[in-house]
Design an enzyme around this catalytic site. Structure first.
Site, short mmCIF file in Angstrom:
data_model
loop_
_atom_site.label_atom_id
_atom_site.label_comp_id
_atom_site.label_asym_id
_atom_site.label_seq_id
_atom_site.Cartn_x
_atom_site.Cartn_y
_atom_site.Cartn_z
N LYS A 1 -6.57 18.69 -60.13
CA LYS A 1 -7.24 17.94 -61.20
C LYS A 1 -8.29 18.83 -61.85
CE LYS A 1 -9.47 13.46 -62.09
NZ LYS A 1 -9.92 12.18 -61.53
N SER B 1 -9.19 6.25 -59.32
CA SER B 1 -8.46 7.26 -60.09
C SER B 1 -7.31 7.94 -59.37
CB SER B 1 -9.42 8.34 -60.56
OG SER B 1 -10.06 7.87 -61.69
N SER C 1 -8.09 8.04 -63.53
CA SER C 1 -8.26 9.19 -64.40
C SER C 1 -7.44 10.41 -63.97
CB SER C 1 -9.74 9.58 -64.48
OG SER C 1 -10.21 9.96 -63.21
#
Ligand code: GLN
Length: 474
Positions: free
Chosen positions: A75, A177, A152
């Site tokens: 990420k 997320s 996210s």
């Protein structure tokens, strides 16, 4: 056929898979997929290919590892040495860390190849991957491009789902997320106990909530990655010193609690609930027992409590991006306030600005006691409520998200408050720092739908074992 991670590593060790060829092949795939789906903010082609060659030389000298040659995506908010790491924000454009986050160092030490940084809502501020930073593209659902892949950790989940290669991803969750995009993309996501995985090298959203976890196509892949990234780290002051190892157990007769307020909530889509109850009845016939329980405090207060704490901490964490030492700079002109405003106006997206304003307000002198400190007290009560449940049950179980992956045009119609309430199922476990896993429980109109299991602190082994059993069942 896509190999499971452990089989892939065995074949690499046996010389049946070439690390360089495989790396080249997945990078080509990532570039192609990215044109349409926007799963990466950076694909580090040269870096990955050079790593693959270096690793092959090491292997010839006798090196081996648990992730030998495995392509791993990271990420964007997690620092990788020498690779642009922006947390999905223009304000961090050009930032190439001169160190690896602990989790990155750990997977590299086991022979993993980092292939790129995955797209996310800016700094993690979102549920649908739509709140991307200025000049970033919105990631799209692998099953239907007109829908969200969840956020996210959007790119991590999307690419894990779509790739035809063995691949795992390191993701991060503050309030859901990892679980939410796992559900929307039909993959497995593990969010560990707060403090089990080092946050060193994570670009913070909210320090008391952030957790780094793993994503994989199946429970075993995510489990292996999770095991490797877990462990005490002296560079993170909230890291847990004595942690039980994570392993797969044989037990099956787990007792589960189903929160009434969630499965009866107006938010929940009937089709999601139908699949969920089907799944519960299957589990029951295999030795699980369940009972509906009430979590009145969490269902009522977790969202306001979470959003007060999260935005307060975010506004403090983002204060350093003011164009002086960290992040983007602008042409120096005017007074400090003007300069500071210019930097932030030009380089932060709308949701980031909203959260900075909300968080700064909640921490202002005179409001701090009424908002932030009160929210911290409420949080303790919410943790106690879970504790009571875990004195009688092994897991709390419910659908991961109340809805199927929504269409972008529908998301645009949500007010910010409606948007925040979509986190009602994932926020409670996150606010309490409890480990949880999301795995696919089925499809509705070809859209995936996840089930979420939450366990007591440090009970990842039970959680992953039950999920692994469940995966076989579904
Ligand atoms: N949707 C939640 C938020 O916007 C959670 C996101 C996250 O876990 N980073 O805060």
């Amino acid at each position: 056929m896509i190999l499971q991670l452990s089989d892939f590593v065995n074949q690499v060790k046996a010389g049946q898979i070439s690390i360089s060829e495989n790396t080249y092949s997945i990078i080509e795939e990532a570039k192609k997929v990215n044109k349409k789906y926007n799963y990466f903010t950076t694909i580090c082609e040269d870096f990955a290919l050079a790593e693959a060659e270096r690793l092959e030389r090491e292997v010839r000298k006798g090196f081996s590892g648990l992730l030998l040659g495995v392509p791993v995506s990271i990420k964007d908010c997690i620092c990788v040495k020498g690779v642009e790491s922006k947390a999905g924000s223009k304000i961090l454009e050009g930032y190439k860390p001169n160190f690896d986050a602990t989790v990155v160092a750990k997977v590299r030490a086991e022979g993993a190849i980092i292939i790129g940084k995955t797209s996310q809502d800016e700094f993690g501020f979102g549920t649908f991957g739509k709140n991307v930073g200025v000049d970033f593209e919105i990631p799209k659902n692998p099953f239907d491009e007109s829908r969200s892949c969840g956020g996210s950790s959007s790119g991590s989940a999307g690419f894990t789902a779509i790739s035809k290669h063995t691949h795992v991803s390191i993701a991060e969750s503050t309030g859901g997320s990892i679980a939410c995009p796992s559900s929307f993309c039909g993959i497995v996501g593990i969010t560990p106990t707060y403090g089990r995985v080092s946050r060193f090298g994570l670009i913070d959203y909210a320090c008391s909530l952030d957790k780094i976890g793993s994503m994989g196509k199946n429970v075993n892949d995510a489990f292996l990655l999770q095991k490797i990234i877990s462990g005490y780290d002296e560079r993170d002051s909230t890291s847990i010193r004595d942690q039980p190892d994570i392993s797969i157990l044989k037990r099956k007769n787990y007792e589960i609690a189903i929160p009434k307020e969630l499965v009866e909530s107006d938010l929940a889509d009937k089709k999601v609930l139908d699949i969920f109850w089907n799944c519960i009845h299957k589990m029951e016939s295999e030795g699980f027992s369940y009972k509906e329980v009430s979590l009145p405090l969490n269902s009522k207060y977790s969202i306001p409590t979470y959003y007060l704490i999260a935005v307060s901490e975010a506004s403090t964490n983002l204060a350093k991006f003011c164009g002086l030492r960290y992040g983007k700079h602008e042409v120096l002109k005017g007074y400090f306030d003007d300069y500071f405003s210019d930097v932030r106006s030009n380089n932060l997206g709308k949701e980031a600005k909203r959260r900075i304003i909300l968080g700064t307000f909640a921490r202002m002198s005179g409001f701090r006691d009424a908002f932030y400190l009160r929210a911290m007290k409420a949080r303790t009560l919410l943790i106690d409520e879970y504790k009571r449940i875990f004195s009688k049950f092994d897991f709390v179980v419910h659908p991961t998200m109340p809805i199927l992956p929504p269409k972008f045009e529908d998301i645009s119609k949500f007010t910010p408050v409606q948007d925040y309430f979509m986190d009602l199922f994932t926020v409670p476990a996150n606010l309490s720092g409890l480990p949880h896993i999301s795995l696919n429980m089925g499809f509705v109109n070809n859209l995936p739908c996840g089930i979420m299991l939450t366990a007591d602190f440090l009970r990842e082994s039970e959680l992953i074992s039950a999920a692994s059993f469940l995966e076989g069942l579904l």
